[in-house]
Scaffold this motif. Structure first.
Motif, short mmCIF file in Angstrom:
data_model
loop_
_atom_site.label_atom_id
_atom_site.label_comp_id
_atom_site.label_asym_id
_atom_site.label_seq_id
_atom_site.Cartn_x
_atom_site.Cartn_y
_atom_site.Cartn_z
N THR A 131 -91.77 23.41 80.67
CA THR A 131 -92.05 21.99 80.86
C THR A 131 -92.45 21.61 82.28
O THR A 131 -93.03 20.55 82.51
CB THR A 131 -90.83 21.14 80.48
OG1 THR A 131 -89.76 21.42 81.41
CG2 THR A 131 -90.37 21.47 79.06
N GLY A 132 -92.12 22.43 83.27
CA GLY A 132 -92.39 22.08 84.66
C GLY A 132 -91.36 21.16 85.27
O GLY A 132 -91.49 20.75 86.42
N VAL A 133 -90.29 20.84 84.52
CA VAL A 133 -89.23 19.99 85.02
C VAL A 133 -88.35 20.78 85.99
O VAL A 133 -88.07 21.97 85.77
CB VAL A 133 -88.38 19.44 83.85
CG1 VAL A 133 -87.15 18.71 84.38
CG2 VAL A 133 -89.22 18.51 83.00
N ALA A 134 -87.91 20.15 87.07
CA ALA A 134 -87.08 20.83 88.07
C ALA A 134 -85.72 21.18 87.48
O ALA A 134 -85.03 20.32 86.95
CB ALA A 134 -86.90 19.94 89.29
N VAL A 135 -85.35 22.45 87.57
CA VAL A 135 -84.04 22.90 87.11
C VAL A 135 -83.19 23.44 88.27
O VAL A 135 -81.98 23.59 88.14
CB VAL A 135 -84.17 23.97 86.01
CG1 VAL A 135 -84.77 23.36 84.76
CG2 VAL A 135 -85.02 25.15 86.49
N GLU A 136 -83.85 23.76 89.39
CA GLU A 136 -83.15 24.20 90.59
C GLU A 136 -83.61 23.31 91.74
O GLU A 136 -84.60 23.61 92.42
CB GLU A 136 -83.43 25.67 90.90
CG GLU A 136 -82.92 26.64 89.82
CD GLU A 136 -83.17 28.09 90.19
OE1 GLU A 136 -82.87 28.45 91.35
OE2 GLU A 136 -83.67 28.83 89.34
#
Length: 276
Positions: free
Chosen positions: A239-244
């Motif tokens: 998704t390209g969503v920030a997870v870190e």
């Protein structure tokens, strides 16, 4: 790119780009030669590849007129390139590898910790397009990299400069230009075709080339298709969503806000800048 105590080997091919680079290094060295400035040395190196009809006398005369130590090398890479390159291939790749290997060796012999090449912004654009079109990779020319095998840093001080500006400067300074019997001698060479393509960018925008070079330093992984690149940047691969958040905050176009969810747990929210 340039640090105190550097000894930079400036590669002078006999073309407009490297002559311009050498002159700019000389100007910079003079400007920085003051208390608190950056103290560095330069040594110019030219490689005679023993091309038919080669005459480097004008280049040598020019180098003699400068306040710069220099060294002239002579290696018959021309014959090797002509002999080993298949008719369907271009000379550029093998010629570049042979030349680079010789220059790395001489840099070590001279005690140079950096090797400067005269590639400019147009070269970077052309290389990016060539790799994308023929190799399926987004890869161009870095402004600086380190060769661990040779223990030398390679720098490209002109990487943000336009070729037209360099040409204008070189003509005004009347630098000696040596012809090359390999570069440009193959009419079907892909780089020549891509150079024509790059030339059409000006019709789209007067800042097209400048923006193209800027874009190479302003990459948005969330808007590309490389899943591993996204993950390496702290983003979710799908998704390209920030997870870190810590890593994602270092990426262009990603702003991560730490917030509290309804149940009190930390929740990361990402905002991806619009490309408009």
């Amino acid at each position: 790119m340039i640090e105190d105590g550097d000894h930079i080997m400036v590669c002078v091919s006999g073309g407009k780009d490297s002559a311009t680079m050498l002159r700019l290094f000389m100007n910079l060295r003079e400007r920085l030669a003051r208390p608190g400035g950056t103290d560095f040395r330069i040594t110019a190196v030219h490689l005679d590849q023993r091309q038919p009809g080669y005459d480097g006398s004008s280049l040598v005369s020019w180098l003699d007129s400068l306040d710069v130590p220099y060294r002239i090398l002579s290696e018959d890479t021309y014959s090797i390139v002509k002999d080993k390159t298949p008719e369907t291939k271009t000379y550029c790749s093998l010629c570049s590898r042979l030349r680079r290997g010789i220059l790395y060796t001489v840099a070590n012999e001279l005690g140079c910790n950096k090797l400067a090449l005269g590639h400019h912004g147009d070269d970077a654009i052309e290389t990016l397009l060539l790799n994308a079109i023929h190799g399926g990779q987004l890869k161009s020319m870095p402004a600086r990299y380190y060769s661990a095998d040779r223990n030398v840093h390679v720098i490209r001080p002109l990487i943000s400069c336009a070729e037209d500006d360099i040409r204008t400067y070189a003509e005004a300074m009347e630098f000696p230009i040596l012809p090359c019997n390999l570069c440009g001698s193959q009419p079907d060479a892909q780089r020549a075709k891509v150079k024509m393509l790059v030339g059409t960018l000006d019709a789209l925008s007067p800042d097209a080339r400048k923006n193209f070079v800027r874009a190479m330093g302003n990459v948005r992984p969330s808007h590309l298709l490389d899943v591993r690149l996204r993950e390496a940047c702290g983003l979710d691969g799908a998704t390209g969503v920030a997870v870190e958040p810590e890593r994602a905050n270092l990426v262009h176009g990603i702003v991560v806000n730490e917030a509290k969810s309804a149940n009190g747990e930390n929740m990361s929210e990402s905002f991806i800048e619009s490309l408009l």
